[in-house]
Design a protein around this motif. Structure first.
Motif, PDB file in Angstrom:
ATOM      1  N   GLY A 153      -2.988  10.020   7.406  1.00 45.66           N
ATOM      2  CA  GLY A 153      -3.621   8.732   7.152  1.00 45.66           C
ATOM      3  C   GLY A 153      -4.190   8.584   5.758  1.00 45.66           C
ATOM      4  O   GLY A 153      -4.800   7.568   5.441  1.00 45.66           O
ATOM      5  N   SER A 154      -4.001   9.584   4.909  1.00 45.16           N
ATOM      6  CA  SER A 154      -4.494   9.496   3.528  1.00 45.16           C
ATOM      7  C   SER A 154      -3.734   8.425   2.771  1.00 45.16           C
ATOM      8  O   SER A 154      -2.564   8.167   3.032  1.00 45.16           O
ATOM      9  CB  SER A 154      -4.289  10.826   2.796  1.00 45.16           C
ATOM     10  OG  SER A 154      -5.054  11.851   3.354  1.00 45.16           O
ATOM     11  N   THR A 155      -4.408   7.821   1.807  1.00 44.58           N
ATOM     12  CA  THR A 155      -3.726   6.916   0.889  1.00 44.58           C
ATOM     13  C   THR A 155      -2.954   7.776  -0.111  1.00 44.58           C
ATOM     14  O   THR A 155      -3.165   8.996  -0.202  1.00 44.58           O
ATOM     15  CB  THR A 155      -4.726   6.037   0.126  1.00 44.58           C
ATOM     16  OG1 THR A 155      -5.535   6.885  -0.718  1.00 44.58           O
ATOM     17  CG2 THR A 155      -5.596   5.223   1.060  1.00 44.58           C
ATOM     18  N   ALA A 156      -2.099   7.145  -0.885  1.00 41.59           N
ATOM     19  CA  ALA A 156      -1.354   7.873  -1.908  1.00 41.59           C
ATOM     20  C   ALA A 156      -2.311   8.542  -2.896  1.00 41.59           C
ATOM     21  O   ALA A 156      -2.119   9.692  -3.280  1.00 41.59           O
ATOM     22  CB  ALA A 156      -0.402   6.926  -2.631  1.00 41.59           C
ATOM     23  N   GLN A 157      -3.359   7.828  -3.274  1.00 40.48           N
ATOM     24  CA  GLN A 157      -4.320   8.391  -4.225  1.00 40.48           C
ATOM     25  C   GLN A 157      -5.046   9.594  -3.617  1.00 40.48           C
ATOM     26  O   GLN A 157      -5.205  10.622  -4.270  1.00 40.48           O
ATOM     27  CB  GLN A 157      -5.330   7.335  -4.666  1.00 40.48           C
ATOM     28  CG  GLN A 157      -6.281   7.869  -5.715  1.00 40.48           C
ATOM     29  CD  GLN A 157      -7.045   6.796  -6.444  1.00 40.48           C
ATOM     30  OE1 GLN A 157      -6.587   5.661  -6.530  1.00 40.48           O
ATOM     31  NE2 GLN A 157      -8.183   7.145  -6.981  1.00 40.48           N
ATOM     32  N   GLN A 158      -5.482   9.478  -2.376  1.00 38.01           N
ATOM     33  CA  GLN A 158      -6.160  10.586  -1.708  1.00 38.01           C
ATOM     34  C   GLN A 158      -5.230  11.787  -1.573  1.00 38.01           C
ATOM     35  O   GLN A 158      -5.652  12.937  -1.770  1.00 38.01           O
ATOM     36  CB  GLN A 158      -6.669  10.154  -0.337  1.00 38.01           C
ATOM     37  CG  GLN A 158      -7.805   9.155  -0.393  1.00 38.01           C
ATOM     38  CD  GLN A 158      -8.068   8.496   0.953  1.00 38.01           C
ATOM     39  OE1 GLN A 158      -7.178   8.375   1.803  1.00 38.01           O
ATOM     40  NE2 GLN A 158      -9.311   8.038   1.138  1.00 38.01           N
ATOM     41  N   ILE A 196       2.040   1.440  -5.441  1.00 43.59           N
ATOM     42  CA  ILE A 196       0.811   2.193  -5.175  1.00 43.59           C
ATOM     43  C   ILE A 196       1.053   3.700  -5.254  1.00 43.59           C
ATOM     44  O   ILE A 196       0.182   4.464  -5.666  1.00 43.59           O
ATOM     45  CB  ILE A 196       0.176   1.769  -3.833  1.00 43.59           C
ATOM     46  CG1 ILE A 196      -1.256   2.266  -3.771  1.00 43.59           C
ATOM     47  CG2 ILE A 196       0.962   2.265  -2.646  1.00 43.59           C
ATOM     48  CD1 ILE A 196      -2.173   1.345  -3.038  1.00 43.59           C
ATOM     49  N   VAL A 197       2.253   4.130  -4.898  1.00 39.45           N
ATOM     50  CA  VAL A 197       2.609   5.552  -4.977  1.00 39.45           C
ATOM     51  C   VAL A 197       2.795   5.949  -6.438  1.00 39.45           C
ATOM     52  O   VAL A 197       2.279   6.972  -6.886  1.00 39.45           O
ATOM     53  CB  VAL A 197       3.877   5.850  -4.141  1.00 39.45           C
ATOM     54  CG1 VAL A 197       4.346   7.281  -4.352  1.00 39.45           C
ATOM     55  CG2 VAL A 197       3.610   5.568  -2.665  1.00 39.45           C
ATOM     56  N   ALA A 237      -0.573   6.235  -8.105  1.00 36.52           N
ATOM     57  CA  ALA A 237      -1.287   7.465  -7.728  1.00 36.52           C
ATOM     58  C   ALA A 237      -0.724   8.672  -8.466  1.00 36.52           C
ATOM     59  O   ALA A 237      -1.473   9.526  -8.948  1.00 36.52           O
ATOM     60  CB  ALA A 237      -1.203   7.672  -6.213  1.00 36.52           C
ATOM     61  N   ASP A 249       7.413   5.283  -0.008  1.00 34.64           N
ATOM     62  CA  ASP A 249       6.099   4.705   0.248  1.00 34.64           C
ATOM     63  C   ASP A 249       5.077   5.812   0.479  1.00 34.64           C
ATOM     64  O   ASP A 249       5.375   7.000   0.305  1.00 34.64           O
ATOM     65  CB  ASP A 249       6.156   3.711   1.414  1.00 34.64           C
ATOM     66  CG  ASP A 249       6.524   4.357   2.747  1.00 34.64           C
ATOM     67  OD1 ASP A 249       6.537   5.607   2.853  1.00 34.64           O
ATOM     68  OD2 ASP A 249       6.782   3.602   3.701  1.00 34.64           O
ATOM     69  N   GLN A 250       3.860   5.416   0.850  1.00 36.70           N
ATOM     70  CA  GLN A 250       2.776   6.389   1.038  1.00 36.70           C
ATOM     71  C   GLN A 250       3.121   7.433   2.101  1.00 36.70           C
ATOM     72  O   GLN A 250       2.827   8.615   1.921  1.00 36.70           O
ATOM     73  CB  GLN A 250       1.480   5.674   1.427  1.00 36.70           C
ATOM     74  CG  GLN A 250       0.892   4.868   0.295  1.00 36.70           C
ATOM     75  CD  GLN A 250      -0.452   4.289   0.619  1.00 36.70           C
ATOM     76  OE1 GLN A 250      -1.441   4.780   0.092  1.00 36.70           O
ATOM     77  NE2 GLN A 250      -0.525   3.262   1.456  1.00 36.70           N
ATOM     78  N   GLU A 251       3.728   7.004   3.196  1.00 34.11           N
ATOM     79  CA  GLU A 251       4.096   7.946   4.255  1.00 34.11           C
ATOM     80  C   GLU A 251       5.095   8.974   3.746  1.00 34.11           C
ATOM     81  O   GLU A 251       5.016  10.146   4.099  1.00 34.11           O
ATOM     82  CB  GLU A 251       4.679   7.206   5.456  1.00 34.11           C
ATOM     83  CG  GLU A 251       3.645   6.423   6.241  1.00 34.11           C
ATOM     84  CD  GLU A 251       4.252   5.717   7.445  1.00 34.11           C
ATOM     85  OE1 GLU A 251       5.214   6.259   8.040  1.00 34.11           O
ATOM     86  OE2 GLU A 251       3.777   4.627   7.775  1.00 34.11           O
TER      87      GLU A 251
END
Length: 86
Positions: free
Chosen positions: A26-31, A65-66, A69, A8-10
């Motif tokens: 705290g960034s999103t996967a895209q960020q 979502i990952v 990105a 996941d994003q984390e």
């Protein structure tokens, strides 16, 4: 958090940070992917390629979502970098 072999994003943020990339918490996967491709050089590009290859060839599932990105940020940036090096 990696549960039941899910990336996941984390997990993505943790992986990038452990490889030495500066990614704000705290960034999103895209960020996170945008941060990772800033200032690409040979070492950073190779590190990212290796990370993506390991993620995509592992038995773990990658959260959509990952994967999005990576597909929209990391892979195009790495391809563009490679073309400028040729």
């Amino acid at each position: 958090m990696m549960y039941a072999d899910l990336i996941d994003q984390e997990d993505l943020l943790g992986q990038l940070k452990s490889l030495g990339f500066e990614v704000p918490s705290g960034s999103t996967a895209q960020q996170a992917c945008e941060c990772a491709v800033r200032g690409l050089d040979d070492v950073r590009a190779n590190t990212l390629r290796t990370m993506v290859k390991q993620m995509y060839t592992s038995s773990a599932s990658i959260q959509p979502i990952v994967r999005e990105a990576i597909d929209k940020q990391l892979l195009p940036a790495l391809a563009q970098y490679q073309q400028t090096r040729a």
